[in-house]
Design a protein around this motif. Sequence first.
Motif, PDB file in Angstrom:
ATOM      1  N   ALA A  41       0.863  -1.182   0.000  1.00  0.00           N
ATOM      2  CA  ALA A  41       0.000   0.000   0.000  1.00  0.00           C
ATOM      3  C   ALA A  41       0.897   1.229   0.000  1.00  0.00           C
ATOM      4  N   TYR A  75      -0.961  -8.122  -3.869  1.00  0.00           N
ATOM      5  CA  TYR A  75      -2.027  -7.143  -4.064  1.00  0.00           C
ATOM      6  C   TYR A  75      -1.419  -5.751  -3.925  1.00  0.00           C
ATOM      7  N   VAL A  91      -2.148  -1.589  -3.543  1.00  0.00           N
ATOM      8  CA  VAL A  91      -2.968  -0.401  -3.319  1.00  0.00           C
ATOM      9  C   VAL A  91      -2.019   0.761  -3.607  1.00  0.00           C
ATOM     10  N   GLY A 120      -4.160   4.446  -3.007  1.00  0.00           N
ATOM     11  CA  GLY A 120      -5.499   3.876  -3.136  1.00  0.00           C
ATOM     12  C   GLY A 120      -6.212   4.217  -4.418  1.00  0.00           C
ATOM     13  N   ILE A 178      -5.807  -0.057  -7.700  1.00  0.00           N
ATOM     14  CA  ILE A 178      -5.798  -1.295  -6.930  1.00  0.00           C
ATOM     15  C   ILE A 178      -5.723  -2.472  -7.894  1.00  0.00           C
ATOM     16  N   LYS A 208      -5.594   4.933   1.085  1.00  0.00           N
ATOM     17  CA  LYS A 208      -5.162   3.551   1.313  1.00  0.00           C
ATOM     18  C   LYS A 208      -6.207   2.762   2.096  1.00  0.00           C
ATOM     19  N   GLY A 248      -8.873   1.515  -0.068  1.00  0.00           N
ATOM     20  CA  GLY A 248      -8.299   0.463  -0.903  1.00  0.00           C
ATOM     21  C   GLY A 248      -8.233  -0.864  -0.155  1.00  0.00           C
TER      22      GLY A 248
END
Length: 264
Positions: free
Chosen positions: A42, A62, A64, A68, A71, A190, A193
């Motif tokens: 993130a 993953y 972010v 955010g 994504i 974030k 997200g």
Amino acid sequence: MSIKLIATDMDGTFLDHNKMFDYEFLSQFYKMQDKGIYFVLASGNQYLRIYHQFIPMSENIYFVADNGAYIAHGPKVLAYHTLTDVQVRHTLKALERYEHLVVMMSGLNGTHLLKKDKKYEHVAKNYYRNLQYYDSFDEVKDKIMKITLFDPENDIHLFEDEIRSLLDEGVTATTAGNEWLDVQPVGVNKGNGIKLLQEKLGVSPDECVAFGDAMNDFSMFKSVTYSYAMKNADDRIKAIAHEVLPYTNEENGVVKKIREILNK
């Protein structure tokens, strides 16, 4: 605690001053994969920049990114959010008075800067890819996710409140350390997200850990139960953290705490 998702900020948190992470994390990442724990980066950094930095793990991470605004799961885009053309235009007009600040616009198709600021290319490359330069931002043909201000004098906090007061309704600004101020739509952060990933992955806040150091991590800390502020974190972040780590980013505090979590 049963942890299913671990998210971390990058600069000032997971990475040291050389933009490097402790190599123990490589084995930790695959342990997380084996245990079914999702790992999330993130960051205020651009997605492409982070993705390339973590190859070959990137396909199972993953992201972010852009605080955010973007994504993704590996190469797959899950969501993105952009400023309107009017918001971009009004923001750039409001920022004209701050001649010493460097403006960088993160878009879906690249990162946009003025030619007069090319001397800061080495700074921009630490966070962005596909840099494009213009005589005027009027030439940019892209959807903009974030307008970032870089203060070469490391005093962005001096202008934070004033800049925020000049922005359109529906637009806000958040600091990331002493050098950066990010302008984005209200609600793009974030934390939201992370909430999107929680909903998509069926994970509750009680099953989530987050690490951070700056005000752009505030919303992320609010979205999880177990938030860990670095020893070098902003005092406002320390105040809302579940725990303040006794380590700085230079002391690999995130890796040490992940080690503890994985061993439980």
